[in-house]
Write a protein that holds these residues in place. Structure first.
Motif, PDB file in Angstrom:
ATOM      1  N   ILE A   1       0.842  -1.195   0.000  1.00  0.00           N
ATOM      2  CA  ILE A   1       0.000   0.000   0.000  1.00  0.00           C
ATOM      3  C   ILE A   1       0.874   1.240   0.000  1.00  0.00           C
ATOM      4  O   ILE A   1       1.875   1.320   0.729  1.00  0.00           O
ATOM      5  CB  ILE A   1      -0.979   0.014   1.199  1.00  0.00           C
ATOM      6  CG1 ILE A   1      -1.912   1.227   1.089  1.00  0.00           C
ATOM      7  CG2 ILE A   1      -0.253  -0.030   2.542  1.00  0.00           C
ATOM      8  CD1 ILE A   1      -3.119   1.151   1.993  1.00  0.00           C
ATOM      9  N   ASN A   2       0.522   2.183  -0.847  1.00  0.00           N
ATOM     10  CA  ASN A   2       1.202   3.472  -0.939  1.00  0.00           C
ATOM     11  C   ASN A   2       0.317   4.513  -0.252  1.00  0.00           C
ATOM     12  O   ASN A   2      -0.747   4.867  -0.760  1.00  0.00           O
ATOM     13  CB  ASN A   2       1.430   3.833  -2.410  1.00  0.00           C
ATOM     14  CG  ASN A   2       1.996   5.240  -2.591  1.00  0.00           C
ATOM     15  OD1 ASN A   2       2.344   5.916  -1.638  1.00  0.00           O
ATOM     16  ND2 ASN A   2       2.076   5.683  -3.844  1.00  0.00           N
ATOM     17  N   LEU A   3       0.754   4.961   0.922  1.00  0.00           N
ATOM     18  CA  LEU A   3       0.023   5.995   1.663  1.00  0.00           C
ATOM     19  C   LEU A   3       0.737   7.316   1.480  1.00  0.00           C
ATOM     20  O   LEU A   3       1.846   7.508   1.980  1.00  0.00           O
ATOM     21  CB  LEU A   3      -0.080   5.625   3.142  1.00  0.00           C
ATOM     22  CG  LEU A   3      -0.813   6.635   4.037  1.00  0.00           C
ATOM     23  CD1 LEU A   3      -2.257   6.837   3.579  1.00  0.00           C
ATOM     24  CD2 LEU A   3      -0.760   6.190   5.495  1.00  0.00           C
ATOM     25  N   ARG A   4       0.097   8.228   0.755  1.00  0.00           N
ATOM     26  CA  ARG A   4       0.735   9.508   0.443  1.00  0.00           C
ATOM     27  C   ARG A   4       0.802  10.443   1.643  1.00  0.00           C
ATOM     28  O   ARG A   4       1.773  11.169   1.832  1.00  0.00           O
ATOM     29  CB  ARG A   4      -0.039  10.220  -0.671  1.00  0.00           C
ATOM     30  CG  ARG A   4       0.189   9.686  -2.063  1.00  0.00           C
ATOM     31  CD  ARG A   4      -0.811  10.305  -3.011  1.00  0.00           C
ATOM     32  NE  ARG A   4      -0.462  10.076  -4.410  1.00  0.00           N
ATOM     33  CZ  ARG A   4      -1.328  10.178  -5.403  1.00  0.00           C
ATOM     34  NH1 ARG A   4      -2.603  10.485  -5.131  1.00  0.00           N
ATOM     35  NH2 ARG A   4      -0.946   9.963  -6.647  1.00  0.00           N
ATOM     36  N   THR A   5      -0.281  10.448   2.450  1.00  0.00           N
ATOM     37  CA  THR A   5      -0.365  11.431   3.522  1.00  0.00           C
ATOM     38  C   THR A   5      -1.395  10.998   4.542  1.00  0.00           C
ATOM     39  O   THR A   5      -2.332  10.253   4.225  1.00  0.00           O
ATOM     40  CB  THR A   5      -0.722  12.823   2.942  1.00  0.00           C
ATOM     41  OG1 THR A   5      -0.692  13.805   3.980  1.00  0.00           O
ATOM     42  CG2 THR A   5      -2.093  12.822   2.290  1.00  0.00           C
TER      43      THR A   5
END
Length: 462
Positions: A224-228
């Motif tokens: 998972i890519n969590l930007r912010t």
């Protein structure tokens, strides 16, 4: 290494115990003159600042033109000691809340990385002027037209290292021309800044991949890519983790490489989502205020959710742009699972802010460092980054030639290697140069002279 010179701040949510303009908090009420604002900043800082011993004994607000100048003076010693690297700042309630609660900001919709005298797009947001112009990760920005013709990036950077003038203020309607190269094809486009809404987890930010050979390829890994860390991250996080849980996944990659932090509520949720086997009596994190405000201390106990998983190993992809709530997540999970950071060392922000508002009729918000964060074992104070505090810190590049999450991308590939082997191919060496005072490095995120809350939390954002 990534050099990130500005504050990656705001572990804190809008803490009700710390906000408002009432007399009980020693905050100047009602009025909104410049002098009132300066007094407000002085008084709130004197009462709540995490490092009272580092504040000046006397502050004459008449010596300063703006409330930010008052704050700069009061926090100068803490900054010099690396404890408050512009983590405390003055903004507006509207800009702060619009981003943290709704993910809104004004811009073109891309993030830049400076490599020496060259600039590259490291991320382009969906449904933005940048995406509509076919800008993409890895493309090189060659020149900018600010109204008087194109000027090369190499000629702009010496006098405008943060690209503040070249790219203009965060205002709707600002127009700039861009010349950029994608796979050797040069394109020119005119972009206009507008209000954008960031997706905290991008469209391609969730995936399930397999461990590569020679490891057991039947083992699935949740990526998972969590930007912010903003309010709107809750639903996509829950959805992603439910999918991982339903597939029985217990090996994970959490991509935080450009994540400058955000709300503590989302950091707490991340812990809960990794806490399927935890109980409500087990500590995830602690927030500690100065001694005179210790009644505000908070301990977050795990609260397992219907979407929670049971991790065996978690690889967190990080860079010098990973800070605040991102670091808190790694540090807080350290006692409970086998964790590693992969990429380059984190920024080093083990403290968080509270929000202070002058009055309902004054659009002024003070973001002030008021507490430190620690994990179950009391570990914190990682001002030099997390690498030296962890048993595994694997060095890898941020490969702009491939999408984030691609198993062949350098950091993702190293994360998979560590998950499969439990060992790093290459170990991070000490404190990154980007965090050592006085040392210049070639790769950095450009920071405008007066960054917005969105730019504080999303390094390289325009």
């Amino acid at each position: 290494m990534i050099r990130y010179r500005f504050a990656l701040l705001c572990l804190a949510a809008l803490l009700t115990a710390c906000g408002g303009g009432g007399g009980d908090d020693g905050v100047v009420p009602a009025a909104c003159s410049v002098n009132d604002q300066k007094l407000f900043v002085r008084d709130a800082t004197n009462e709540w600042y995490l490092f009272p011993e580092l504040l000046p004994a006397q502050v004459n607000v008449g010596n300063f033109d703006t409330p930010q100048q008052v704050l700069d003076y009061m926090t100068a010693v803490a900054r010099a000691q690396g404890k408050d690297r512009y983590f405390s700042y003055v903004t507006t309630k509207d800009a702060d809340s619009s981003f943290l609660q709704e993910g809104q900001f004004i811009g073109f919709g891309f993030r830049l990385r400076i490599d020496g005298s060259r600039a590259f797009f490291m991320e382009v947001f969906e449904n933005s002027p940048a995406s509509e112009a076919a800008m993409s990760r890895g493309a090189e920005l060659l020149a900018i037209d600010s109204g008087s013709g194109f000027v090369s990036i190499a000629n702009i950077l010496p006098g405008d290292p943060g690209l503040s003038n070249a790219l203009g203020p965060a205002e709707v309607g600002v127009v700039r021309g861009f010349r950029f190269s994608t796979a050797g094809i040069v394109t020119e486009a005119s972009l206009t800044k507008r209000v954008l809404t960031i997706q905290p987890v991008p469209d391609d930010g969730v995936a399930v991949v397999s461990l590569p050979p020679p490891y057991n390829t039947s083992v699935k890994v949740g990526y998972i890519n969590l930007r912010t860390y903003i309010t709107t991250a809750e639903t996509p996080l829950r959805d992603a983790f439910l999918g991982f849980r339903n597939q029985g996944i217990n090996y994970f990659i959490v991509d935080l490489r450009y994540n400058g932090g955000g709300l503590i509520s989302i950091a707490d949720l991340m812990g809960d989502l990794f806490g399927r086997q935890r109980t409500s009596g087990e500590v995830y994190s602690r927030l500690s205020f100065r001694a005179s405000k210790s009644s505000n201390d908070v301990t977050h106990f795990f609260q397992p959710q219907p979407q929670s998983v049971d991790p065996v190993r978690i690889a967190f992809i990080t860079t010098g742009g990973s800070a605040s709530a991102s670091e808190m997540t790694v540090n807080s999970m350290k006692p409970w699972a086998e964790v590693a950071i992969v990429g380059s060392d984190t920024y080093g922000k083990p403290v968080g802010q509270s929000a202070f508002d002058l009055s309902d009729r004054c659009d002024l918000r003070l973001r002030l460092v008021t507490f430190r964060g620690t994990n179950r074992d009391g570990e914190g104070d990682y001002y030099d980054g997390l690498a030296s505090t962890l048993p595994f810190a694997c060095s890898a590049g941020d490969d702009l030639s491939r999408p984030m999450g691609d198993p062949a991308e350098d950091s993702t590939a190293e994360a998979l290697h560590w998950l499969g082997s439990g060992a790093c191919s290459s170990v991070m060496a000490g404190v990154p140069a980007a965090q050592k005072p006085g040392i210049q490095v070639e790769t950095r995120y450009p920071v405008p002279d007066h960054p917005t809350p969105a730019q504080v939390h999303l390094p390289g954002l325009y």
